[in-house]
Design a protein around this motif. Structure first.
Motif, short mmCIF file in Angstrom:
data_model
loop_
_atom_site.label_atom_id
_atom_site.label_comp_id
_atom_site.label_asym_id
_atom_site.label_seq_id
_atom_site.Cartn_x
_atom_site.Cartn_y
_atom_site.Cartn_z
N GLY A 24 0.82 -1.21 0.00
CA GLY A 24 0.00 0.00 0.00
C GLY A 24 0.85 1.25 0.00
O GLY A 24 1.71 1.45 -0.85
N PHE A 25 0.63 2.11 0.98
CA PHE A 25 1.37 3.37 1.07
C PHE A 25 2.67 3.24 1.86
O PHE A 25 3.34 4.25 2.12
CB PHE A 25 0.50 4.47 1.69
CG PHE A 25 -0.10 4.10 3.02
CD1 PHE A 25 0.63 4.21 4.19
CD2 PHE A 25 -1.41 3.65 3.09
CE1 PHE A 25 0.09 3.86 5.42
CE2 PHE A 25 -1.97 3.30 4.32
CZ PHE A 25 -1.22 3.41 5.49
N VAL A 26 3.03 2.02 2.25
CA VAL A 26 4.21 1.80 3.08
C VAL A 26 5.37 1.28 2.25
O VAL A 26 5.23 0.28 1.53
CB VAL A 26 3.93 0.82 4.23
CG1 VAL A 26 5.15 0.68 5.12
CG2 VAL A 26 2.72 1.27 5.03
N VAL A 27 6.52 1.96 2.33
CA VAL A 27 7.76 1.50 1.70
C VAL A 27 8.64 0.95 2.81
O VAL A 27 9.08 1.69 3.70
CB VAL A 27 8.48 2.65 0.97
CG1 VAL A 27 9.82 2.17 0.42
CG2 VAL A 27 7.60 3.22 -0.13
N VAL A 28 8.88 -0.36 2.78
CA VAL A 28 9.67 -1.02 3.81
C VAL A 28 11.08 -1.24 3.28
O VAL A 28 11.27 -1.81 2.20
CB VAL A 28 9.05 -2.36 4.22
CG1 VAL A 28 9.95 -3.07 5.24
CG2 VAL A 28 7.66 -2.15 4.81
N GLU A 29 12.07 -0.79 4.04
CA GLU A 29 13.48 -0.97 3.68
C GLU A 29 14.17 -1.76 4.78
O GLU A 29 14.15 -1.35 5.94
CB GLU A 29 14.18 0.37 3.49
CG GLU A 29 15.65 0.26 3.12
CD GLU A 29 16.31 1.61 2.93
OE1 GLU A 29 17.56 1.66 2.98
OE2 GLU A 29 15.60 2.62 2.76
N ARG A 30 14.75 -2.88 4.41
CA ARG A 30 15.47 -3.70 5.39
C ARG A 30 16.92 -3.22 5.48
O ARG A 30 17.52 -2.84 4.48
CB ARG A 30 15.41 -5.17 4.99
CG ARG A 30 14.00 -5.74 5.02
CD ARG A 30 13.88 -7.00 4.20
NE ARG A 30 14.79 -8.03 4.67
CZ ARG A 30 15.14 -9.10 3.95
NH1 ARG A 30 14.68 -9.25 2.72
NH2 ARG A 30 15.95 -10.00 4.46
N THR A 31 17.47 -3.22 6.70
CA THR A 31 18.82 -2.69 6.89
C THR A 31 19.54 -3.45 7.99
O THR A 31 18.92 -3.90 8.97
CB THR A 31 18.77 -1.19 7.24
OG1 THR A 31 20.10 -0.72 7.48
CG2 THR A 31 17.94 -0.94 8.50
N TRP A 32 20.86 -3.58 7.81
CA TRP A 32 21.70 -4.13 8.88
C TRP A 32 22.04 -3.05 9.90
O TRP A 32 22.52 -3.35 10.98
CB TRP A 32 23.00 -4.70 8.30
CG TRP A 32 22.84 -5.96 7.50
CD1 TRP A 32 23.02 -6.11 6.16
CD2 TRP A 32 22.48 -7.25 7.99
NE1 TRP A 32 22.79 -7.40 5.76
CE2 TRP A 32 22.47 -8.13 6.87
CE3 TRP A 32 22.15 -7.74 9.25
CZ2 TRP A 32 22.14 -9.47 6.99
CZ3 TRP A 32 21.84 -9.09 9.37
CH2 TRP A 32 21.83 -9.94 8.26
#
Length: 318
Positions: free
Chosen positions: A116-124
């Motif tokens: 939806g309107f959420v941009v999820v970014e995975r990070t160390w």
């Protein structure tokens, strides 16, 4: 999971709705005894609730407010999620950064995808959150660099970096540390903008002027210098200053002042400088962009003319 005989804790449900602006996760509702079948019934077309994101519902059926979007995104992304990029910067009070989406960071080991309107970014490198307005935000420097990586134009990145330093009081060295610690991919524009900031440039207009002078072979001024007259009276802070010949470079445009009062202060400062004997080169940012060579030539000619006169007693701050 609730027990089959568990009753709905209506008091706790009301408190949850009030605390989180009506945003609730399935897990929270089940913990309070609300079965998912009841959730589905309330979210039916025309019902009193609505689904916002997977596993997230809202206790009303109208349009989501911005805060509801932020809370919903954080609940969707998980307990370790942190707002970053333009999302965090708008919460900090940045004027030029606004986004329809919500950008969140989650641990690399958490397998949560954008929705939806959420941009999820995975990070160390999940940052320690700064709590503001009961929202976990990435520190300003991290938010700036995360946004810069997603921004395509150099002018936009310059404006982003300049506002973070001027308006949000972000230390340029914190930006440098963030760039050094992060991945290089997508960081070229941020590195260019930061190089300009570290030599004293504080706006896109000043950066354009600096580039034009370099291209025209004209020596660079010091940037953003505080000046005083022979009696110690403060004359102002000029955008560019050639101390050996007392020449000031001023970016003279409403576009790069937050208010009309700022613009008038600039005009008064230029008058004081001229009265003290400085040669002032006022320049509009649009003129620099339209004809870089003419601008560089004008500055070079002014420097030559200034060198042929006695230097006025104008002093820069140490």
């Amino acid at each position: 999971m609730p027990r089959p005989s568990q009753r709905v804790d209506t008091v706790a449900l009301d408190l949850l709705i009030q605390r989180d602006d009506g945003v609730m996760s399935h897990a929270e509702l089940q913990e309070l005894g609300v079965p998912l079948s009841s959730v589905g019934h309330k979210c039916r077309p025309g019902g009193p609730w609505q689904r916002g994101l997977p596993g997230i519902v809202l206790a009303h059926n109208g349009r989501l407010t911005r805060r509801q979007q932020l809370v919903a995104a954080l609940k969707y992304a998980g307990p370790d999620a942190v707002l970053t990029g333009a999302t965090a910067l708008e919460t900090y009070g940045a004027r030029s950064r606004a986004a329809a989406s919500v950008h969140v960071l989650v641990p690399q080991t958490q397998h949560r995808s954008s929705s939806g309107f959420v941009v999820v970014e995975r990070t160390w490198r999940l940052p320690v959150a700064v709590q503001q307005a009961r929202l976990p935000l990435a520190p300003v420097a991290r938010a700036v660099i995360d946004e810069a990586r997603r921004t395509k134009g150099l002018d936009d990145v310059r404006a982003l970096v300049a506002e973070s330093v001027q308006r949000l009081r972000c230390d340029p060295l914190d930006l440098a540390r963030e760039l050094a610690a992060g991945q290089r991919r997508g960081s070229a524009l941020a590195r260019m903008a930061l190089e300009e900031v570290l030599v004293g440039v504080r706006s896109s207009a000043e950066a354009d002027a600096r580039s034009a002078l370099l291209a025209g072979g004209v020596r660079l001024p010091e940037w953003n210098v505080a000046l005083y007259d022979a009696h110690g009276e403060f004359l102002g802070v000029v955008d560019g200053w050639y101390d050996d010949v007392a020449v000031a470079l001023e970016i003279d445009s409403m576009e790069f002042h937050f208010t009309a009062a700022d613009y008038k202060r600039t005009q008064r400062r230029q008058a004081k400088l001229a009265s003290a004997g400085a040669l002032v080169v006022p320049v509009a940012p649009g003129d620099v962009r339209r004809d870089r060579a003419s601008f560089a030539r004008l500055v070079g000619e002014t420097l030559e003319r200034a060198a042929g006169r006695p230097r006025p007693d104008i002093r820069r701050a140490p």
